[in-house]
Design a protein around this motif. Structure first.
Motif, PDB file in Angstrom:
ATOM      1  N   GLU A  68     -20.806  -2.539 -15.325  1.00  0.00           N
ATOM      2  CA  GLU A  68     -21.390  -3.697 -14.797  1.00  0.00           C
ATOM      3  C   GLU A  68     -20.050  -4.617 -14.243  1.00  0.00           C
ATOM      4  OE1 GLU A  68     -23.623  -5.333 -18.100  1.00  0.00           O
ATOM      5  OE2 GLU A  68     -25.303  -3.767 -17.885  1.00  0.00           O
ATOM      6  N   TRP A  69     -19.268  -4.663 -15.056  1.00  0.00           N
ATOM      7  CA  TRP A  69     -17.954  -5.480 -14.763  1.00  0.00           C
ATOM      8  C   TRP A  69     -17.395  -5.023 -13.384  1.00  0.00           C
ATOM      9  CZ3 TRP A  69     -12.915  -4.395 -13.295  1.00  0.00           C
ATOM     10  CH2 TRP A  69     -12.014  -5.195 -13.462  1.00  0.00           C
ATOM     11  N   TYR A  70     -17.450  -3.658 -13.182  1.00  0.00           N
ATOM     12  CA  TYR A  70     -16.881  -3.083 -12.028  1.00  0.00           C
ATOM     13  C   TYR A  70     -17.940  -3.652 -10.762  1.00  0.00           C
ATOM     14  CZ  TYR A  70     -15.586   0.273  -8.528  1.00  0.00           C
ATOM     15  OH  TYR A  70     -15.259   0.711  -7.356  1.00  0.00           O
ATOM     16  N   GLU A  71     -19.231  -3.465 -11.141  1.00  0.00           N
ATOM     17  CA  GLU A  71     -20.014  -3.696 -10.004  1.00  0.00           C
ATOM     18  C   GLU A  71     -20.035  -5.238  -9.470  1.00  0.00           C
ATOM     19  OE1 GLU A  71     -23.881  -2.098 -11.409  1.00  0.00           O
ATOM     20  OE2 GLU A  71     -23.154  -0.182 -11.463  1.00  0.00           O
ATOM     21  N   LYS A  72     -19.888  -6.051 -10.588  1.00  0.00           N
ATOM     22  CA  LYS A  72     -19.585  -7.705 -10.186  1.00  0.00           C
ATOM     23  C   LYS A  72     -18.515  -7.684  -9.495  1.00  0.00           C
ATOM     24  CE  LYS A  72     -21.496  -9.584 -14.318  1.00  0.00           C
ATOM     25  NZ  LYS A  72     -21.248 -10.382 -15.839  1.00  0.00           N
ATOM     26  N   TRP A  73     -17.391  -7.006  -9.712  1.00  0.00           N
ATOM     27  CA  TRP A  73     -16.227  -7.164  -9.030  1.00  0.00           C
ATOM     28  C   TRP A  73     -16.512  -6.521  -7.434  1.00  0.00           C
ATOM     29  CZ3 TRP A  73     -12.213  -9.360  -7.194  1.00  0.00           C
ATOM     30  CH2 TRP A  73     -11.428  -8.739  -6.204  1.00  0.00           C
ATOM     31  N   ARG A  74     -17.201  -5.479  -7.247  1.00  0.00           N
ATOM     32  CA  ARG A  74     -17.256  -4.964  -5.966  1.00  0.00           C
ATOM     33  C   ARG A  74     -18.279  -5.768  -4.993  1.00  0.00           C
ATOM     34  NH1 ARG A  74     -14.464  -1.392  -3.832  1.00  0.00           N
ATOM     35  NH2 ARG A  74     -16.074  -0.458  -2.771  1.00  0.00           N
ATOM     36  N   VAL A  75     -18.854  -6.738  -5.683  1.00  0.00           N
ATOM     37  CA  VAL A  75     -19.728  -7.497  -4.877  1.00  0.00           C
ATOM     38  C   VAL A  75     -18.757  -8.759  -4.484  1.00  0.00           C
ATOM     39  CG1 VAL A  75     -21.771  -9.480  -5.211  1.00  0.00           C
ATOM     40  CG2 VAL A  75     -22.107  -6.933  -5.996  1.00  0.00           C
ATOM     41  N   ASN A  76     -17.894  -9.284  -5.573  1.00  0.00           N
ATOM     42  CA  ASN A  76     -17.063 -10.340  -5.309  1.00  0.00           C
ATOM     43  C   ASN A  76     -15.919  -9.968  -4.355  1.00  0.00           C
ATOM     44  OD1 ASN A  76     -18.280 -12.048  -7.274  1.00  0.00           O
ATOM     45  ND2 ASN A  76     -17.136 -11.426  -8.863  1.00  0.00           N
ATOM     46  N   ARG A  78     -15.931  -8.392  -1.708  1.00  0.00           N
ATOM     47  CA  ARG A  78     -16.531  -8.622  -0.174  1.00  0.00           C
ATOM     48  C   ARG A  78     -16.238  -9.987   0.214  1.00  0.00           C
ATOM     49  NH1 ARG A  78     -22.281  -6.388  -1.658  1.00  0.00           N
ATOM     50  NH2 ARG A  78     -21.729  -4.483  -2.259  1.00  0.00           N
ATOM     51  N   ASN A  79     -15.890 -10.884  -0.631  1.00  0.00           N
ATOM     52  CA  ASN A  79     -15.391 -12.368  -0.299  1.00  0.00           C
ATOM     53  C   ASN A  79     -13.967 -12.489   0.155  1.00  0.00           C
ATOM     54  OD1 ASN A  79     -18.144 -13.370  -1.052  1.00  0.00           O
ATOM     55  ND2 ASN A  79     -17.394 -13.500  -3.187  1.00  0.00           N
ATOM     56  N   THR A  81     -10.645 -10.982   2.347  1.00  0.00           N
ATOM     57  CA  THR A  81     -10.230 -10.197   3.386  1.00  0.00           C
ATOM     58  C   THR A  81      -8.822  -9.632   3.375  1.00  0.00           C
ATOM     59  OG1 THR A  81      -9.169 -12.122   4.429  1.00  0.00           O
ATOM     60  CG2 THR A  81     -11.626 -11.624   4.781  1.00  0.00           C
ATOM     61  N   SER A  82      -7.985  -9.878   2.560  1.00  0.00           N
ATOM     62  CA  SER A  82      -6.779  -9.343   2.507  1.00  0.00           C
ATOM     63  C   SER A  82      -6.550  -8.981   0.878  1.00  0.00           C
ATOM     64  CB  SER A  82      -5.553 -10.404   2.785  1.00  0.00           C
ATOM     65  OG  SER A  82      -5.426 -11.582   1.698  1.00  0.00           O
ATOM     66  N   ALA A  83      -5.446  -8.018   0.616  1.00  0.00           N
ATOM     67  CA  ALA A  83      -5.057  -7.821  -0.716  1.00  0.00           C
ATOM     68  C   ALA A  83      -4.515  -9.013  -1.532  1.00  0.00           C
ATOM     69  CB  ALA A  83      -3.946  -6.561  -0.536  1.00  0.00           C
ATOM     70  N   THR A  84      -3.858 -10.049  -0.985  1.00  0.00           N
ATOM     71  CA  THR A  84      -3.212 -10.984  -1.439  1.00  0.00           C
ATOM     72  C   THR A  84      -4.336 -11.847  -1.936  1.00  0.00           C
ATOM     73  OG1 THR A  84      -1.353 -10.985  -0.080  1.00  0.00           O
ATOM     74  CG2 THR A  84      -2.132 -12.913  -1.254  1.00  0.00           C
ATOM     75  N   GLU A  85      -5.676 -12.075  -1.204  1.00  0.00           N
ATOM     76  CA  GLU A  85      -6.844 -12.590  -1.652  1.00  0.00           C
ATOM     77  C   GLU A  85      -7.440 -11.901  -3.035  1.00  0.00           C
ATOM     78  OE1 GLU A  85      -9.119 -13.560   1.490  1.00  0.00           O
ATOM     79  OE2 GLU A  85      -7.980 -14.793   2.558  1.00  0.00           O
ATOM     80  N   LYS A  86      -7.418 -10.587  -2.692  1.00  0.00           N
ATOM     81  CA  LYS A  86      -8.160  -9.787  -3.813  1.00  0.00           C
ATOM     82  C   LYS A  86      -7.185  -9.887  -5.289  1.00  0.00           C
ATOM     83  CE  LYS A  86     -10.145  -6.644  -0.710  1.00  0.00           C
ATOM     84  NZ  LYS A  86     -10.219  -5.030  -0.149  1.00  0.00           N
ATOM     85  N   LEU A  87      -5.863 -10.157  -5.108  1.00  0.00           N
ATOM     86  CA  LEU A  87      -5.306 -10.258  -6.365  1.00  0.00           C
ATOM     87  C   LEU A  87      -5.568 -11.603  -7.178  1.00  0.00           C
ATOM     88  CD1 LEU A  87      -1.484  -9.149  -5.675  1.00  0.00           C
ATOM     89  CD2 LEU A  87      -3.298  -8.064  -7.203  1.00  0.00           C
ATOM     90  N   TYR A  88      -5.628 -12.655  -6.058  1.00  0.00           N
ATOM     91  CA  TYR A  88      -5.997 -13.970  -6.871  1.00  0.00           C
ATOM     92  C   TYR A  88      -7.548 -13.768  -7.380  1.00  0.00           C
ATOM     93  CZ  TYR A  88      -2.009 -16.497  -4.983  1.00  0.00           C
ATOM     94  OH  TYR A  88      -0.702 -16.846  -4.910  1.00  0.00           O
ATOM     95  N   GLY A  89      -8.535 -13.173  -6.656  1.00  0.00           N
ATOM     96  CA  GLY A  89      -9.845 -12.918  -7.032  1.00  0.00           C
ATOM     97  C   GLY A  89      -9.928 -12.073  -8.256  1.00  0.00           C
ATOM     98  N   ILE A  90      -9.390 -10.903  -8.210  1.00  0.00           N
ATOM     99  CA  ILE A  90      -9.470 -10.107  -9.533  1.00  0.00           C
ATOM    100  C   ILE A  90      -8.974 -10.829 -10.898  1.00  0.00           C
ATOM    101  CG2 ILE A  90      -7.220  -8.886  -9.328  1.00  0.00           C
ATOM    102  CD1 ILE A  90     -10.769  -7.415 -10.446  1.00  0.00           C
ATOM    103  N   ALA A  91      -7.882 -11.729 -10.585  1.00  0.00           N
ATOM    104  CA  ALA A  91      -7.523 -12.213 -11.902  1.00  0.00           C
ATOM    105  C   ALA A  91      -8.420 -13.268 -12.329  1.00  0.00           C
ATOM    106  CB  ALA A  91      -6.466 -13.367 -11.426  1.00  0.00           C
ATOM    107  N   ILE A  92      -9.232 -13.985 -11.532  1.00  0.00           N
ATOM    108  CA  ILE A  92     -10.192 -14.965 -11.847  1.00  0.00           C
ATOM    109  C   ILE A  92     -11.426 -14.305 -12.434  1.00  0.00           C
ATOM    110  CG2 ILE A  92     -11.799 -16.715 -10.948  1.00  0.00           C
ATOM    111  CD1 ILE A  92      -8.827 -17.769 -11.297  1.00  0.00           C
ATOM    112  N   HIS A  93     -11.793 -13.273 -11.788  1.00  0.00           N
ATOM    113  CA  HIS A  93     -12.717 -12.192 -12.157  1.00  0.00           C
ATOM    114  C   HIS A  93     -12.676 -11.577 -13.714  1.00  0.00           C
ATOM    115  CE1 HIS A  93     -16.010  -9.073 -11.818  1.00  0.00           C
ATOM    116  NE2 HIS A  93     -15.210  -8.459 -12.424  1.00  0.00           N
ATOM    117  N   VAL A  94     -11.505 -11.293 -13.789  1.00  0.00           N
ATOM    118  CA  VAL A  94     -10.726 -10.739 -15.257  1.00  0.00           C
ATOM    119  C   VAL A  94     -10.938 -12.172 -16.159  1.00  0.00           C
ATOM    120  CG1 VAL A  94      -8.955 -10.127 -16.606  1.00  0.00           C
ATOM    121  CG2 VAL A  94      -9.527  -9.050 -14.345  1.00  0.00           C
TER     122      VAL A  94
END
Length: 195
Positions: A68-76, A78-79, A81-94
């Protein structure tokens, strides 16, 4: 499929749902198969039939939670567009998805000297999921030229350890108050890998 098989799957799911509630309420060590039986309305025999024992039932619930954690991340994901943005996004997701209802129960199982080593190994193996997400983001950043070439495995370990360490603060701080710290951690991390 036969009605009996459908009912069997339904029963299994009901047991899992109720067991999760009991583990969250009482913790792993204080939860018995009898407690799960009472909560689910299913006999202990049904529980043993579907899961063999309490440990295997808990590990299955922990695996489901990580999925479920992983599926939530896969949805998030998509928001971004870059690996840099994804690093910030995954930190907040975690940050917001670290404290799962089963976390303390899982820690109890892992720390219990009577736990089956295979069950403990299965719990520790769940760390592969977030680590694979970090690895994927870092590799994407290298591939698209955002990050300099480097040792992705080492970076993955460092990022995972850093975020995991910061997550310990979620036990004592309000989550929103930790957002700047998690964001700053990514600022510092990016400072060493950005092109």
């Amino acid at each position: 499929m036969s009605k009996r098989r459908y009912d069997s799957e339904k029963t299994k799911n009901e047991i899992m749902e109720k067991a999760k509630m009991v583990f969250c309420e009482k913790g792993y060590n204080q939860t018995s198969v009898q407690d799960i039986s009472l909560a689910s309305g299913c006999s202990k025999g049904h529980i043993y039939y579907h899961f063999q024992n309490k440990e295997k039932l808990f590990v299955l619930l922990a695996q489901q939670t990580m999925q479920e954690w992983y599926e939530k991340w896969r949805v998030n994901e998509r928001n971004y567009t870059s690996a840099t943005e994804k690093l910030y996004g995954i930190a907040i997701h975690v940050l917001y998805n670290y404290q799962t209802p089963l976390l303390k129960s899982g820690q109890e199982l892992a720390a219990n000297p009577n736990s089956n080593p295979e069950s403990v190994r299965q719990l520790y193996k769940l760390a592969i999921v977030p680590m694979s997400v970090y690895r994927s983001i870092l590799q994407e950043g290298i591939d698209n030229g955002e990050f300099k070439p480097g040792n992705v495995e080492e970076w993955t370990t460092l990022l995972g350890t850093w975020l995991g360490g910061l997550c310990q603060l979620t036990n004592t701080h309000e989550l929103r108050s930790l957002e700047p710290l998690f964001t700053h951690a990514i600022d510092i991390f990016l400072g060493s890998i950005k092109k």
